[in-house]
Design a protein around this motif. Structure first.
Motif, PDB file in Angstrom:
ATOM      1  N   ASP A 104      28.290  59.977   5.281  1.00 44.74           N
ATOM      2  CA  ASP A 104      28.956  59.810   3.983  1.00 44.74           C
ATOM      3  C   ASP A 104      28.914  58.328   3.632  1.00 44.74           C
ATOM      4  OD1 ASP A 104      30.596  59.661   1.779  1.00 44.74           O
ATOM      5  OD2 ASP A 104      32.109  61.047   2.561  1.00 44.74           O
ATOM      6  N   LYS A 107      32.044  56.809   1.922  1.00 46.54           N
ATOM      7  CA  LYS A 107      33.124  56.528   2.870  1.00 46.54           C
ATOM      8  C   LYS A 107      32.846  55.259   3.638  1.00 46.54           C
ATOM      9  CE  LYS A 107      35.556  58.607   6.810  1.00 46.54           C
ATOM     10  NZ  LYS A 107      35.609  59.773   7.714  1.00 46.54           N
ATOM     11  N   ASN A 282      35.192  64.995  -7.759  1.00 46.84           N
ATOM     12  CA  ASN A 282      35.674  64.657  -6.425  1.00 46.84           C
ATOM     13  C   ASN A 282      35.606  65.865  -5.496  1.00 46.84           C
ATOM     14  OD1 ASN A 282      36.592  61.918  -7.125  1.00 46.84           O
ATOM     15  ND2 ASN A 282      38.112  62.990  -8.380  1.00 46.84           N
ATOM     16  N   PRO A 283      35.109  65.682  -4.276  1.00 50.05           N
ATOM     17  CA  PRO A 283      35.065  66.781  -3.308  1.00 50.05           C
ATOM     18  C   PRO A 283      36.434  66.989  -2.670  1.00 50.05           C
ATOM     19  CG  PRO A 283      34.111  64.794  -2.346  1.00 50.05           C
ATOM     20  CD  PRO A 283      34.475  64.453  -3.765  1.00 50.05           C
ATOM     21  N   GLN A 287      32.335  69.459   0.899  1.00 52.54           N
ATOM     22  CA  GLN A 287      31.308  68.477   0.568  1.00 52.54           C
ATOM     23  C   GLN A 287      29.941  69.149   0.494  1.00 52.54           C
ATOM     24  OE1 GLN A 287      32.047  65.960   4.016  1.00 52.54           O
ATOM     25  NE2 GLN A 287      32.803  64.322   2.698  1.00 52.54           N
ATOM     26  N   VAL A 289      26.091  68.924   1.270  1.00 49.43           N
ATOM     27  CA  VAL A 289      25.270  68.149   2.204  1.00 49.43           C
ATOM     28  C   VAL A 289      23.803  68.491   1.995  1.00 49.43           C
ATOM     29  CG1 VAL A 289      24.753  67.719   4.640  1.00 49.43           C
ATOM     30  CG2 VAL A 289      27.126  67.997   3.886  1.00 49.43           C
ATOM     31  N   VAL A 294      26.076  63.477   2.722  1.00 48.60           N
ATOM     32  CA  VAL A 294      26.979  63.955   1.673  1.00 48.60           C
ATOM     33  C   VAL A 294      26.473  63.437   0.334  1.00 48.60           C
ATOM     34  CG1 VAL A 294      29.326  63.909   0.767  1.00 48.60           C
ATOM     35  CG2 VAL A 294      28.948  64.029   3.243  1.00 48.60           C
ATOM     36  N   LEU A 322      36.183  70.561   4.177  1.00 46.90           N
ATOM     37  CA  LEU A 322      36.973  69.391   4.590  1.00 46.90           C
ATOM     38  C   LEU A 322      38.262  69.845   5.260  1.00 46.90           C
ATOM     39  CD1 LEU A 322      36.579  67.232   1.339  1.00 46.90           C
ATOM     40  CD2 LEU A 322      35.488  66.818   3.559  1.00 46.90           C
TER      41      LEU A 322
END
Length: 323
Positions: A104, A107, A282-283, A287, A289, A294, A322
């Motif tokens: 990610d 992140k 927004n997830p 998510q 993939v 991501v 998640l």
């Protein structure tokens, strides 16, 4: 705003160069020695297919086989008891079954440099590499896998059918792929077999840019594990609860919204699976993939379709829950 063509070409090259190290061991039921045989180590491309490994695996394990007369196309691979579908791209199988945490990048940008570097170094996630698979040469699971053949026709037919399906989705018909010359058709399959990016692009560019036509939809397949289907409040049958069950969701996804704004991955997922992707930006619950990464929900589907599709023309997106 569409990404510059140079940036898209660079992204395609990075995806094309992606690979995953494998450690393949012979199933105990096929091994003629009491001790397990030596493992076969290989690092195949993410975009390719496990079926291409079968001749090498057969040659490597032949001295250890109880029945050395068994043919390479009779082999099959499994992970933790789950037979792996040979017509799925290798990278998709890894994203679906390995349990590795996807990378990610958003992140990582919010982490301090030390933590971010540690994340990069362990980007394979919770499953240590190499990915450990088991090779079998007997007891073919015909109820779960289509049997391969010695001439490779089953694999070729499966690939060509997927390419035709992707072309039909993009254009509303399959005329573009059906009008390819025999030389182009042969080169497309040769590019897949030899993993040649330039040769592949020489043919694929004709599919993505049909003369006098504007692409209508993006070929997209979404893969839901049982946990995601349960989040979607669906009834899960006992058969569907078996190990390795994956539900595949497809829908016609236009390249543009009714407002003529570009379709993003977020708007598409919100339209197809609103209970799993309630937000377009927004997830919140899951998510998406793709190629182990991501994908931001704001990514334009047109850009993804041209650079991040698998060799069959599809965006094969795995859903990871998640929490």
């Amino acid at each position: 705003m569409p990404a510059p063509s140079s940036r898209l070409a660079d992204l395609q090259r990075k995806i094309w160069n992606g690979s995953i190290p494998l450690e393949v061991r012979l199933a105990a039921s096929d091994c003629r020695t009491y001790d397990e045989s030596e493992p076969y180590l290989v690092q195949p491309p993410r975009l390719s297919y496990l079926a291409f490994l079968l001749p090498q695996l057969h040659a490597f394990f032949k001295p250890s086989l109880i029945d050395p007369q068994v043919q390479p196309h009779e082999a099959w691979l499994s992970f933790e008891g789950v037979p792996l579908k040979w017509h799925y791209p290798f990278g998709l199988l890894y994203d679906l079954f390995s349990g590795a945490e996807p990378v990610d990048f958003d992140k990582q940008r919010n982490e301090d440099p030390a933590t971010s570097q540690a994340t990069v170094e362990t980007a394979s996630g919770t499953t240590p590499l190499p990915w450990r698979l088991t090779a079998h040469f007997t007891e073919y699971p015909g109820d779960q896998l289509i049997q391969l053949d010695a001439d490779g026709r089953a694999l070729l037919d499966s690939y060509i059918n997927a390419v035709k399906e992707a072309d039909f989705i993009r254009n509303g018909n399959a005329r573009t792929v059906m009008s390819l010359s025999k030389g182009d058709s042969d080169n497309l399959w040769r590019a897949v077999q030899t993993y040649d990016l330039n040769l592949f692009n020489s043919v694929n560019s004709k599919l993505l840019n049909p003369p006098g036509m504007e692409l209508r939809h993006v070929p997209l397949k979404i893969y839901l594990p049982t946990s995601a289907s349960q989040t979607a409040s669906e009834t899960i049958t006992e058969e569907a609860k078996q190990a390795g069950h994956i539900r595949v969701v497809q829908s016609l996804v236009p390249l543009h919204l009714p407002s003529r704004q570009p379709q993003t991955l977020g708007t598409a997922l919100n339209s197809i699976l609103p209970s799993i992707f309630p937000s377009r930006r927004n997830p919140l619950l899951a998510q998406p993939v793709l190629h182990g990464v991501v994908v931001p929900l704001g990514a334009h589907l047109n850009d993804l379709g041209r650079t991040a599709s698998y060799l069959d023309g599809f965006l094969h997106v795995a859903v990871v829950m998640l929490g």
